[in-house]
Design a protein around this motif. Structure first.
Motif, PDB file in Angstrom:
ATOM      1  N   GLY A  92      31.965  22.277  42.383  1.00  0.00           N
ATOM      2  CA  GLY A  92      31.934  20.938  41.815  1.00  0.00           C
ATOM      3  C   GLY A  92      31.215  20.985  40.481  1.00  0.00           C
ATOM      4  O   GLY A  92      30.220  21.702  40.328  1.00  0.00           O
ATOM      5  N   GLY A  96      33.805  16.741  35.985  1.00  0.00           N
ATOM      6  CA  GLY A  96      34.699  15.891  36.762  1.00  0.00           C
ATOM      7  C   GLY A  96      35.811  16.621  37.485  1.00  0.00           C
ATOM      8  O   GLY A  96      36.738  15.973  37.995  1.00  0.00           O
ATOM      9  N   VAL A 113      38.754  14.807  39.360  1.00  0.00           N
ATOM     10  CA  VAL A 113      38.205  13.651  40.054  1.00  0.00           C
ATOM     11  C   VAL A 113      37.983  12.507  39.070  1.00  0.00           C
ATOM     12  O   VAL A 113      38.147  11.340  39.401  1.00  0.00           O
ATOM     13  CB  VAL A 113      36.887  14.020  40.761  1.00  0.00           C
ATOM     14  CG1 VAL A 113      36.313  12.821  41.501  1.00  0.00           C
ATOM     15  CG2 VAL A 113      37.099  15.186  41.706  1.00  0.00           C
ATOM     16  N   GLU A 115      35.097  11.808  37.642  1.00  0.00           N
ATOM     17  CA  GLU A 115      33.678  11.448  37.627  1.00  0.00           C
ATOM     18  C   GLU A 115      32.862  12.714  37.854  1.00  0.00           C
ATOM     19  O   GLU A 115      33.348  13.685  38.434  1.00  0.00           O
ATOM     20  CB  GLU A 115      33.355  10.422  38.721  1.00  0.00           C
ATOM     21  CG  GLU A 115      34.090   9.102  38.594  1.00  0.00           C
ATOM     22  CD  GLU A 115      33.602   8.249  37.435  1.00  0.00           C
ATOM     23  OE1 GLU A 115      32.490   8.525  36.938  1.00  0.00           O
ATOM     24  OE2 GLU A 115      34.315   7.310  37.055  1.00  0.00           O
ATOM     25  N   VAL A 117      30.892  15.430  39.435  1.00  0.00           N
ATOM     26  CA  VAL A 117      30.806  15.863  40.832  1.00  0.00           C
ATOM     27  C   VAL A 117      29.479  16.573  41.043  1.00  0.00           C
ATOM     28  O   VAL A 117      29.141  17.504  40.314  1.00  0.00           O
ATOM     29  CB  VAL A 117      31.972  16.801  41.184  1.00  0.00           C
ATOM     30  CG1 VAL A 117      31.862  17.263  42.633  1.00  0.00           C
ATOM     31  CG2 VAL A 117      33.313  16.112  40.948  1.00  0.00           C
ATOM     32  N   THR A 118      28.711  16.135  42.050  1.00  0.00           N
ATOM     33  CA  THR A 118      27.392  16.722  42.286  1.00  0.00           C
ATOM     34  C   THR A 118      27.298  17.495  43.595  1.00  0.00           C
ATOM     35  O   THR A 118      26.323  18.196  43.824  1.00  0.00           O
ATOM     36  CB  THR A 118      26.309  15.630  42.285  1.00  0.00           C
ATOM     37  OG1 THR A 118      26.617  14.650  43.284  1.00  0.00           O
ATOM     38  CG2 THR A 118      26.231  14.964  40.922  1.00  0.00           C
ATOM     39  N   CYS A 131      33.520  15.387  48.427  1.00  0.00           N
ATOM     40  CA  CYS A 131      32.700  15.502  47.216  1.00  0.00           C
ATOM     41  C   CYS A 131      31.954  14.205  46.936  1.00  0.00           C
ATOM     42  O   CYS A 131      32.456  13.109  47.189  1.00  0.00           O
ATOM     43  CB  CYS A 131      33.552  15.904  46.010  1.00  0.00           C
ATOM     44  SG  CYS A 131      34.567  14.602  45.297  1.00  0.00           S
ATOM     45  N   CYS A 133      30.128  11.898  43.973  1.00  0.00           N
ATOM     46  CA  CYS A 133      30.276  11.669  42.537  1.00  0.00           C
ATOM     47  C   CYS A 133      29.233  10.664  42.070  1.00  0.00           C
ATOM     48  O   CYS A 133      28.766   9.821  42.848  1.00  0.00           O
ATOM     49  CB  CYS A 133      31.670  11.145  42.208  1.00  0.00           C
ATOM     50  SG  CYS A 133      33.007  12.234  42.731  1.00  0.00           S
TER      51      CYS A 133
END
Length: 224
Positions: A92, A96, A113, A115, A117-118, A131, A133
């Motif tokens: 991730g 994004g 995605v 956004e 992604v963490t 995921c 976000c």
């Protein structure tokens, strides 16, 4: 359980002996802080690290070399998270994108995605990717075609790295919150079914027990 890996702001990946508490090796190569690390391969012989320097690196724990045996680039921002399942590595990134590398076939699949992604996690059945976000949402994607299957919301996550995970059996999605709560959603309906309180600050990390109904959480408030 005889070995442990850790990482941090010193740009190094540490490989530890659990029984003695001694450092076996300090793997090098990253130019900025390391965000995540995971074991892979037969007998956990490979260490995989994700860094703020926009790379993912693979290290051989059996080798005396301290340098990476492979470096994955192509990321345009910090790689915040990684998940490993058999021959697949999922990453991730703040750019994004979710990227899945098939080491066996030498292929890479990417899904946008949109956004930052963490956190990325495979579901237990291996068919989907979960995921988190930084738009206050958790998303569930079909791994085979990238289809968005469901979105989970209600928690706060727009400033910090917050992790999510699946309960055993993949029946519920669990995620921390910047307000200190832990949210549970039904996987299929997407509805919130439970909420845990106790932390006074951001819940940044979660791990669900693989065979028991137990959850481990870590927070910025300094408690586990």
């Amino acid at each position: 359980n005889s070995r442990l890996a850790s990482c941090g702001g010193d740009k190094m990946v540490f490989y530890w002996d659990v029984a003695s508490g001694n450092i076996i090796r300090k793997f090098r190569g990253h130019e900025l802080k390391v965000n995540a690390v995971s074991f892979a391969g037969e007998e956990s012989s490979i260490l995989i690290s994700a860094s703020y320097d926009k790379t993912v690196r693979l290290y051989d724990c059996r080798s005396r070399s301290l340098d990476a045996i492979q470096t994955m680039s192509g990321f345009t921002d910090s790689v915040t998270s990684l998940a490993v399942r058999e021959h697949e590595i999922c990453t991730g990134c703040v750019d994004g994108w979710i990227r899945i590398y098939d080491i066996r076939h030498g292929e890479m699949i990417s899904d946008c995605v949109g956004e930052a992604v963490t956190c990325v996690r495979f579901t237990y059945d291996g068919n989907c990717v979960l995921c988190t976000c930084m738009d206050n949402k958790v998303r569930l994607f079909d791994k085979s075609n990238g289809e968005l299957l469901n979105t989970y919301s209600g928690h706060k996550n727009d400033s910090y790295k917050v992790e999510a995970c699946m309960t055993r059996g993949d029946s519920h999605v669990v995620c921390g919150s910047e307000k200190g709560d832990i949210f549970f959603w039904d996987l299929v309906s997407g509805k919130e079914v439970h909420r845990l309180s106790g932390h006074s600050n951001v819940v940044c990390s979660l791990a669900y027990h693989p065979s028991d109904t137990s959850l481990l959480s870590a927070s910025v408030d300094g408690t586990v």
